[in-house]
Write an enzyme that holds these catalytic residues in place. Structure first.
Site, mmCIF file in Angstrom:
data_model
loop_
_atom_site.group_PDB
_atom_site.id
_atom_site.type_symbol
_atom_site.label_atom_id
_atom_site.label_comp_id
_atom_site.label_asym_id
_atom_site.label_seq_id
_atom_site.Cartn_x
_atom_site.Cartn_y
_atom_site.Cartn_z
ATOM 1 N N THR A 140 54.071 47.241 43.393
ATOM 2 C CA THR A 140 54.923 47.528 44.535
ATOM 3 C C THR A 140 55.068 46.318 45.464
ATOM 4 O O THR A 140 54.087 45.639 45.758
ATOM 5 C CB THR A 140 54.385 48.757 45.312
ATOM 6 O OG1 THR A 140 55.171 49.000 46.460
ATOM 7 C CG2 THR A 140 52.925 48.603 45.707
ATOM 8 N N ASP A 164 56.648 51.935 40.044
ATOM 9 C CA ASP A 164 56.948 51.488 41.394
ATOM 10 C C ASP A 164 56.391 52.569 42.330
ATOM 11 O O ASP A 164 56.038 53.658 41.882
ATOM 12 C CB ASP A 164 58.460 51.337 41.543
ATOM 13 C CG ASP A 164 58.871 50.754 42.876
ATOM 14 O OD1 ASP A 164 58.080 50.025 43.490
ATOM 15 O OD2 ASP A 164 60.001 51.042 43.308
ATOM 16 N N ASP A 221 57.509 53.249 46.281
ATOM 17 C CA ASP A 221 58.481 53.852 47.195
ATOM 18 C C ASP A 221 59.764 54.216 46.461
ATOM 19 O O ASP A 221 60.380 53.376 45.810
ATOM 20 C CB ASP A 221 58.778 52.894 48.345
ATOM 21 C CG ASP A 221 57.531 52.570 49.157
ATOM 22 O OD1 ASP A 221 56.612 53.399 49.193
ATOM 23 O OD2 ASP A 221 57.478 51.479 49.757
#
Length: 194
Positions: free
Chosen positions: A50, A7, A9
């Site tokens: 993402t 991922d 963030d």
């Protein structure tokens, strides 16, 4: 080929309550870029999956997203790391797409692109929706206790764990304090002989 899906963030960079909408707002988490470099040097290829619903919501555009990723690539290169590809979902939640996590579409795209069975590709992220999407696609899920899951450190303590009861967490999910701890764990695993 050894491949893993991260991922972005809260895993590689600091997450925000709103959105990372510009290159100026992108800030790497301590030790995360170096962890990617160590994984690369250990033979692992890294891709990102993402959700970027800020695009679908009109909060930033593709030029801004490209500038964020250019900054990320430069920062990784400065420490000897590399992300091979970035798979992203630009849709807003109400679009009902198959690629927005917790749906498995982004992971399926990775498997198709690289021609690998998803059960051989670890899925690593800091949000339940990331590990849920990875598990739904067949990837071994790994939750980092950073960003959206930092509050779970109280439940788990420091170190790695499995079998922790967290609502929505896939039962075979392994927990790690951060990306560096995940890299330590993964690089210590025996190399398959097949």
């Amino acid at each position: 080929m050894k491949l893993l899906i991260l991922d972005r963030d809260g895993t590689l960079n600091r997450s925000r309550d709103d959105y990372v909408a510009s290159a100026d707002e992108w800030e790497a988490l301590p030790g995360a870029l170096e962890a990617v470099a160590r994984l690369n040097h250990g033979g692992w290829r890294v891709v990102l999956a993402t959700n970027q619903s800020g695009i679908g919501r009109g909060l930033f555009d593709m030029a801004s997203l490209n500038a964020i990723h250019a900054k990320m690539h430069r920062a990784l290169a400065a420490v000897g790391g590399r992300v091979e590809a970035i798979f992203f979902c630009p849709h807003a939640p109400e679009d009902g797409c198959h690629c927005r996590k917790p749906e498995p579409g982004l992971f399926e795209q990775v498997g198709d692109r690289f021609g690998l069975p998803l059960e051989e590709i670890p899925a690593v992220g800091n949000a339940l929706r990331h590990v849920q999407a990875g598990a739904a696609a067949g990837c071994p899920p790994h939750l980092l206790l950073t960003g959206k899951s930092e509050h779970l450190r109280e439940v788990v303590g420091d170190g790695d764990a499995t079998g922790v009861a967290v609502a929505g967490l896939p039962p075979d999910c392994r927990l790690h304090t951060d990306l560096s701890a995940f890299a330590d764990w993964l690089l210590a695993q025996p190399v398959p002989t097949t």
